[in-house]
Design a protein around this motif. Sequence first.
Motif, PDB file in Angstrom:
ATOM      1  N   TRP A 550       0.845  -1.188   0.000  1.00  0.00           N
ATOM      2  CA  TRP A 550       0.000   0.000   0.000  1.00  0.00           C
ATOM      3  C   TRP A 550       0.884   1.243   0.000  1.00  0.00           C
ATOM      4  CZ3 TRP A 550      -5.402  -1.071   0.668  1.00  0.00           C
ATOM      5  CH2 TRP A 550      -5.691  -2.411   0.985  1.00  0.00           C
ATOM      6  N   LEU A 551       0.385   2.306  -0.599  1.00  0.00           N
ATOM      7  CA  LEU A 551       1.106   3.580  -0.612  1.00  0.00           C
ATOM      8  C   LEU A 551       0.110   4.702  -0.318  1.00  0.00           C
ATOM      9  CD1 LEU A 551       3.536   5.461  -1.219  1.00  0.00           C
ATOM     10  CD2 LEU A 551       2.850   5.366  -3.646  1.00  0.00           C
ATOM     11  N   ILE A 552       0.263   5.324   0.844  1.00  0.00           N
ATOM     12  CA  ILE A 552      -0.594   6.448   1.214  1.00  0.00           C
ATOM     13  C   ILE A 552       0.093   7.715   0.730  1.00  0.00           C
ATOM     14  CG2 ILE A 552      -1.733   7.655   3.108  1.00  0.00           C
ATOM     15  CD1 ILE A 552      -1.593   5.049   4.706  1.00  0.00           C
ATOM     16  N   TYR A 553      -0.389   8.215  -0.398  1.00  0.00           N
ATOM     17  CA  TYR A 553       0.315   9.322  -1.057  1.00  0.00           C
ATOM     18  C   TYR A 553      -0.612   9.958  -2.077  1.00  0.00           C
ATOM     19  CZ  TYR A 553       3.441  11.612  -4.422  1.00  0.00           C
ATOM     20  OH  TYR A 553       4.032  12.514  -5.273  1.00  0.00           O
ATOM     21  N   LYS A 561       0.811  17.571   3.947  1.00  0.00           N
ATOM     22  CA  LYS A 561       0.985  18.317   5.183  1.00  0.00           C
ATOM     23  C   LYS A 561      -0.105  18.006   6.207  1.00  0.00           C
ATOM     24  CE  LYS A 561       3.187  22.381   3.088  1.00  0.00           C
ATOM     25  NZ  LYS A 561       3.040  23.837   2.823  1.00  0.00           N
ATOM     26  N   SER A 562      -1.125  17.279   5.771  1.00  0.00           N
ATOM     27  CA  SER A 562      -2.268  17.026   6.644  1.00  0.00           C
ATOM     28  C   SER A 562      -2.158  15.671   7.323  1.00  0.00           C
ATOM     29  CB  SER A 562      -3.561  17.081   5.830  1.00  0.00           C
ATOM     30  OG  SER A 562      -3.644  15.949   4.970  1.00  0.00           O
ATOM     31  N   ASN A 563      -3.049  15.440   8.292  1.00  0.00           N
ATOM     32  CA  ASN A 563      -3.089  14.150   8.975  1.00  0.00           C
ATOM     33  C   ASN A 563      -3.640  13.042   8.080  1.00  0.00           C
ATOM     34  OD1 ASN A 563      -2.076  15.326  11.274  1.00  0.00           O
ATOM     35  ND2 ASN A 563      -4.082  15.646  12.225  1.00  0.00           N
ATOM     36  N   ASP A 564      -4.239  13.409   6.950  1.00  0.00           N
ATOM     37  CA  ASP A 564      -4.816  12.403   6.042  1.00  0.00           C
ATOM     38  C   ASP A 564      -3.751  11.500   5.435  1.00  0.00           C
ATOM     39  OD1 ASP A 564      -7.322  13.415   6.507  1.00  0.00           O
ATOM     40  OD2 ASP A 564      -7.311  14.732   4.744  1.00  0.00           O
ATOM     41  N   CYS A 565      -2.490  11.936   5.447  1.00  0.00           N
ATOM     42  CA  CYS A 565      -1.434  11.127   4.826  1.00  0.00           C
ATOM     43  C   CYS A 565      -0.849  10.110   5.800  1.00  0.00           C
ATOM     44  CB  CYS A 565      -0.324  12.029   4.295  1.00  0.00           C
ATOM     45  SG  CYS A 565       0.674  12.788   5.588  1.00  0.00           S
ATOM     46  N   ALA A 566      -1.353  10.053   7.031  1.00  0.00           N
ATOM     47  CA  ALA A 566      -0.764   9.186   8.049  1.00  0.00           C
ATOM     48  C   ALA A 566      -1.412   7.802   8.054  1.00  0.00           C
ATOM     49  CB  ALA A 566      -0.910   9.832   9.416  1.00  0.00           C
ATOM     50  N   LEU A 567      -0.660   6.830   8.503  1.00  0.00           N
ATOM     51  CA  LEU A 567      -1.197   5.501   8.788  1.00  0.00           C
ATOM     52  C   LEU A 567      -1.758   5.535  10.201  1.00  0.00           C
ATOM     53  CD1 LEU A 567      -1.666   2.517   8.151  1.00  0.00           C
ATOM     54  CD2 LEU A 567       0.673   2.047   8.965  1.00  0.00           C
ATOM     55  N   THR A 568      -3.072   5.519  10.283  1.00  0.00           N
ATOM     56  CA  THR A 568      -3.757   5.557  11.572  1.00  0.00           C
ATOM     57  C   THR A 568      -4.227   4.158  11.937  1.00  0.00           C
ATOM     58  OG1 THR A 568      -5.875   5.998  10.515  1.00  0.00           O
ATOM     59  CG2 THR A 568      -4.520   7.917  11.116  1.00  0.00           C
ATOM     60  N   LEU A 569      -4.730   4.018  13.174  1.00  0.00           N
ATOM     61  CA  LEU A 569      -5.212   2.710  13.622  1.00  0.00           C
ATOM     62  C   LEU A 569      -6.418   2.265  12.803  1.00  0.00           C
ATOM     63  CD1 LEU A 569      -5.127   0.310  15.521  1.00  0.00           C
ATOM     64  CD2 LEU A 569      -6.481   1.634  17.180  1.00  0.00           C
ATOM     65  N   VAL A 586       2.915  -1.168   4.258  1.00  0.00           N
ATOM     66  CA  VAL A 586       2.291   0.127   4.006  1.00  0.00           C
ATOM     67  C   VAL A 586       3.347   1.215   3.979  1.00  0.00           C
ATOM     68  CG1 VAL A 586       0.552   1.786   4.748  1.00  0.00           C
ATOM     69  CG2 VAL A 586       0.198  -0.661   5.168  1.00  0.00           C
ATOM     70  N   PHE A 587       3.460   1.909   2.842  1.00  0.00           N
ATOM     71  CA  PHE A 587       4.314   3.080   2.732  1.00  0.00           C
ATOM     72  C   PHE A 587       3.469   4.318   3.013  1.00  0.00           C
ATOM     73  CE2 PHE A 587       6.684  -0.011   0.322  1.00  0.00           C
ATOM     74  CZ  PHE A 587       8.009   0.307   0.554  1.00  0.00           C
ATOM     75  N   ALA A 588       3.977   5.166   3.885  1.00  0.00           N
ATOM     76  CA  ALA A 588       3.265   6.409   4.213  1.00  0.00           C
ATOM     77  C   ALA A 588       4.277   7.403   4.766  1.00  0.00           C
ATOM     78  CB  ALA A 588       2.160   6.144   5.225  1.00  0.00           C
TER      79      ALA A 588
END
Length: 618
Positions: A550-553, A561-569, A586-588
């Motif tokens: 996975w790639l969160i990007y 710059k936002s929290n949306d790009c983070a791997l959250t629980l 997971v890449f983030a």
Amino acid sequence: MELFFKGKEFVYNHHLTVPFRPLVPHPDKSIGNGDLDGNLIIHGDNLHALKSLLPRYAGKVDCIFIDPPYNTGKENWCYNDNVNSPIMREWLSSNPVNREDMLRHDKWCAMMWPRLKLLHELLADDGSIWVSCDDNEIHRLRSMLDEIFGDENLVSILVVENNRKGRNDKENIALTHEYMIAYSRDEFLSRGLDLTDEQISEYSETDPDGHRYALRDLRKRGSEDRREDRESMFFPLYFNKIDNKLSLERISQHDIEILPLRGDNSDGRWRWGKERVKNNLDLLVPRQGTSGRFDIDYKVYLTTFDDSENEKRKKPKSVWFGPKFSTDHATNLIKDIFGNNPLSHSPKPLEQIVQVIQLAVGKNGIILDSFAGSGTTAHAVLEANRRDDGNRNFILVECEDYADALTAERVRRIIRGYSFAGKVKEEILCEKINWTKFQKASELLRTINGLEALHSPNFNRIKKEIKDGELIVYGEKDITKTKPGLGGSFTFCTLGDPVDLDALLTGENLPNYDALGAWVFYTATNQTLPSTSIDPSKFYLGESPQYHVWLIYKPDMDFLKSNDCALTLSRAETISKTYRDKKHLVFAPVKFVPNKTLLPLGVEFAQLPYAIYRREQA
């Protein structure tokens, strides 16, 4: 034997340091939908272009044909690879490479080495590479290919006679040939070449089921045809004339013993060993000669029984010659397409590469040419597809400025069709010139003038010439023909800015999701990424044998710059439930959950460059 050349230690692993640059499609210069999984023509340095192909094509290219600079000292090519060493920087100051350059052979090897290494990574396990060259570098090229592709995988060094008149490259010898070196781990040559009508006519026998075959002598002929050459291949066969059957064992006292005897009655040998004979007795046919002695033939079928279209094909020879392989033929073809030859030299003959494709690739496959020149390889792929209704794809790389105006333009014209000008000749008079005719020259001239006046309206010009003792008068007419297109499509690409994973987010050059994803996936798994598996809306790339990746990007600074790009629980739990058959990588840019919580979910985190994290914290 290992080849040593000046600078080898600096370029040995240079291909690893070349930055990844994504392919940038140009729809306005393409034909079709701009699909990066189809035919490609790439304008850019071929070292960088080969690196850009790895995420999609590593281990998937079926055939590589390249025609690199021959290093004759006349091409004025430049060594410009950005290798970080003083010796290389010194070399860069002495470009272009010409005959006076005492290190031109070392530079050529330094240029070829990293490109061959990348080509090796792109080549499929059962693929083949064909490299065209001449006397200048063949021995060094052979040594490099031995080292990179394995000397045990050398198929052949083929000779291609492409200039019957000969070139004056050597002082005392007119060169008429070049070479092609072929390497493969697969016995691809078993595919063979198409049979000619004359060869097909040799299959004149027909079995009860209507299958055509030819008969070949089972006894070995020519060199090493004696019993002592292969003792194990000297054994009797027994023929029962009543049952019309052959056997390796004597079954009846009436069986006739047949031995592989040479013409002088000395002991010879069979072509096949006992095991092969045992498994193919139904293909063997006894034959009684005029002397009364029996010999054995074996059947060679034109087609196999399970596929009526799978015709027998002839074995290629190590010397290729004929008009279709000539540089004159290649030059005339490029003149037809463009009206002139836009190159300073002759392109590769079309049929040479068509024949390579016939030998190396089935009806489906990928053919790569990273020294594309005028685009003959793409033309050959499209032509091969036309002949056998194949579905092969090509990838071309050309670094010169003419990549669009010449390389791609040739392919456009081949796909769409083109018009070309030609001449048609028609003979009007042919007279042998002898002494009697010579004495009556004025009468002959009057005849010629009369013919010229009579036929001039039908031609653009009337020409006269004396050749081999004959006076020939012929009319010449200019014509324009239309060559129908072969169909197809391709995507024209350039190379994007390098993806620098240590300084990704300067905010100026953000790669698109597919490009970064393909590179991240390849570097993490050493696998190619099918474009069909990518789903940017879910941040999913695809699966490798070990992971779902996975790639969160998004190529958007506000997002990064936002929290949306983070791997959250919550995101990790969703990922864990999506596929349960293997772990998730997971890449983030950042994660908001500790590893001890991720690991029970089967999720591993890989942080994108720290520069992204700094941006997010800011």
